[in-house]
Design a protein around this motif. Structure first.
Motif, mmCIF file in Angstrom:
data_model
loop_
_atom_site.group_PDB
_atom_site.id
_atom_site.type_symbol
_atom_site.label_atom_id
_atom_site.label_comp_id
_atom_site.label_asym_id
_atom_site.label_seq_id
_atom_site.Cartn_x
_atom_site.Cartn_y
_atom_site.Cartn_z
ATOM 1 N N MET A 6 9.692 3.336 -3.232
ATOM 2 C CA MET A 6 9.901 2.314 -4.256
ATOM 3 C C MET A 6 10.208 2.937 -5.605
ATOM 4 S SD MET A 6 7.066 -0.649 -3.480
ATOM 5 C CE MET A 6 5.684 0.341 -3.945
ATOM 6 N N GLY A 7 9.829 4.126 -5.815
ATOM 7 C CA GLY A 7 10.039 4.763 -7.099
ATOM 8 C C GLY A 7 8.953 4.390 -8.082
ATOM 9 N N ALA A 8 9.113 4.868 -9.310
ATOM 10 C CA ALA A 8 8.094 4.658 -10.342
ATOM 11 C C ALA A 8 7.988 3.195 -10.744
ATOM 12 C CB ALA A 8 8.408 5.512 -11.557
ATOM 13 N N GLY A 9 9.112 2.473 -10.785
ATOM 14 C CA GLY A 9 9.096 1.059 -11.175
ATOM 15 C C GLY A 9 8.291 0.217 -10.203
ATOM 16 N N GLY A 10 8.505 0.438 -8.914
ATOM 17 C CA GLY A 10 7.770 -0.316 -7.901
ATOM 18 C C GLY A 10 6.288 0.008 -7.940
ATOM 19 N N MET A 11 5.979 1.260 -8.193
ATOM 20 C CA MET A 11 4.583 1.660 -8.262
ATOM 21 C C MET A 11 3.893 1.023 -9.472
ATOM 22 S SD MET A 11 3.351 5.468 -7.518
ATOM 23 C CE MET A 11 2.504 6.148 -8.908
ATOM 24 N N MET A 12 4.594 0.917 -10.597
ATOM 25 C CA MET A 12 4.027 0.293 -11.791
ATOM 26 C C MET A 12 3.799 -1.207 -11.565
ATOM 27 S SD MET A 12 5.985 2.280 -14.862
ATOM 28 C CE MET A 12 5.234 1.282 -16.124
ATOM 29 N N ILE A 13 4.719 -1.870 -10.895
ATOM 30 C CA ILE A 13 4.551 -3.299 -10.597
ATOM 31 C C ILE A 13 3.349 -3.500 -9.682
ATOM 32 C CG2 ILE A 13 5.594 -5.269 -9.414
ATOM 33 C CD1 ILE A 13 8.300 -4.321 -10.521
ATOM 34 N N MET A 15 0.705 -1.589 -9.444
ATOM 35 C CA MET A 15 -0.505 -1.360 -10.231
ATOM 36 C C MET A 15 -0.797 -2.551 -11.135
ATOM 37 S SD MET A 15 -0.072 2.742 -11.052
ATOM 38 C CE MET A 15 -0.814 2.565 -12.625
ATOM 39 N N LEU A 16 0.237 -3.149 -11.697
ATOM 40 C CA LEU A 16 0.063 -4.319 -12.559
ATOM 41 C C LEU A 16 -0.501 -5.491 -11.757
ATOM 42 C CD1 LEU A 16 0.523 -5.694 -15.322
ATOM 43 C CD2 LEU A 16 2.802 -6.312 -14.506
ATOM 44 N N ILE A 17 0.018 -5.708 -10.567
ATOM 45 C CA ILE A 17 -0.468 -6.811 -9.721
ATOM 46 C C ILE A 17 -1.926 -6.589 -9.354
ATOM 47 C CG2 ILE A 17 -0.236 -7.872 -7.442
ATOM 48 C CD1 ILE A 17 2.816 -7.529 -7.773
ATOM 49 N N TRP A 18 -2.276 -5.372 -8.943
ATOM 50 C CA TRP A 18 -3.668 -5.086 -8.587
ATOM 51 C C TRP A 18 -4.592 -5.194 -9.797
ATOM 52 C CZ3 TRP A 18 -5.651 -5.556 -4.059
ATOM 53 C CH2 TRP A 18 -4.861 -5.342 -2.932
ATOM 54 N N GLY A 19 -4.099 -4.790 -10.960
ATOM 55 C CA GLY A 19 -4.889 -4.911 -12.187
ATOM 56 C C GLY A 19 -5.145 -6.366 -12.548
ATOM 57 N N LEU A 20 -4.108 -7.195 -12.447
ATOM 58 C CA LEU A 20 -4.273 -8.620 -12.732
ATOM 59 C C LEU A 20 -5.207 -9.284 -11.729
ATOM 60 C CD1 LEU A 20 -0.648 -9.661 -13.738
ATOM 61 C CD2 LEU A 20 -2.634 -9.426 -15.232
ATOM 62 N N LEU A 21 -5.090 -8.906 -10.471
ATOM 63 C CA LEU A 21 -5.977 -9.450 -9.446
ATOM 64 C C LEU A 21 -7.432 -9.071 -9.752
ATOM 65 C CD1 LEU A 21 -6.297 -10.948 -6.752
ATOM 66 C CD2 LEU A 21 -5.988 -8.760 -5.602
#
Length: 79
Positions: A6-13, A15-21
């Motif tokens: 996924m690359g860095a962008g997919g990994m950041m998304i 992490m953001l989803i897991w953080g929001l959850l």
């Protein structure tokens, strides 16, 4: 590149989803704790606590006390 490709962008998304959850779950835990504490202590419900005057009036209105006893107890509360 990461293992999913996924690359860095997919990994950041991700992490953001897991953080929001995690934040949502934390907020739910806090709300549930407050709700439980209020339920156990009987607080938070408007109009549930009666004053001694309220109890005396209710007992008089239900016929549990006669007028003399009501007046005597009311005078005792006023002292």
């Amino acid at each position: 590149m990461d293992m999913d490709g996924m690359g860095a962008g997919g990994m950041m998304i991700g992490m953001l989803i897991w953080g929001l959850l995690g934040l949502v779950l934390l907020a739910l835990a806090i709300v549930a704790t407050i709700w439980l504490i209020r339920g156990l202590t009987g607080r938070g419900e408007p109009g549930t606590s009666e004053t001694p005057d309220d109890i005396l009036r209710r007992r008089y209105a239900s016929g549990e006390l006669d007028e003399d006893e009501y007046l005597s107890r009311r005078a005792g509360l006023r002292d």
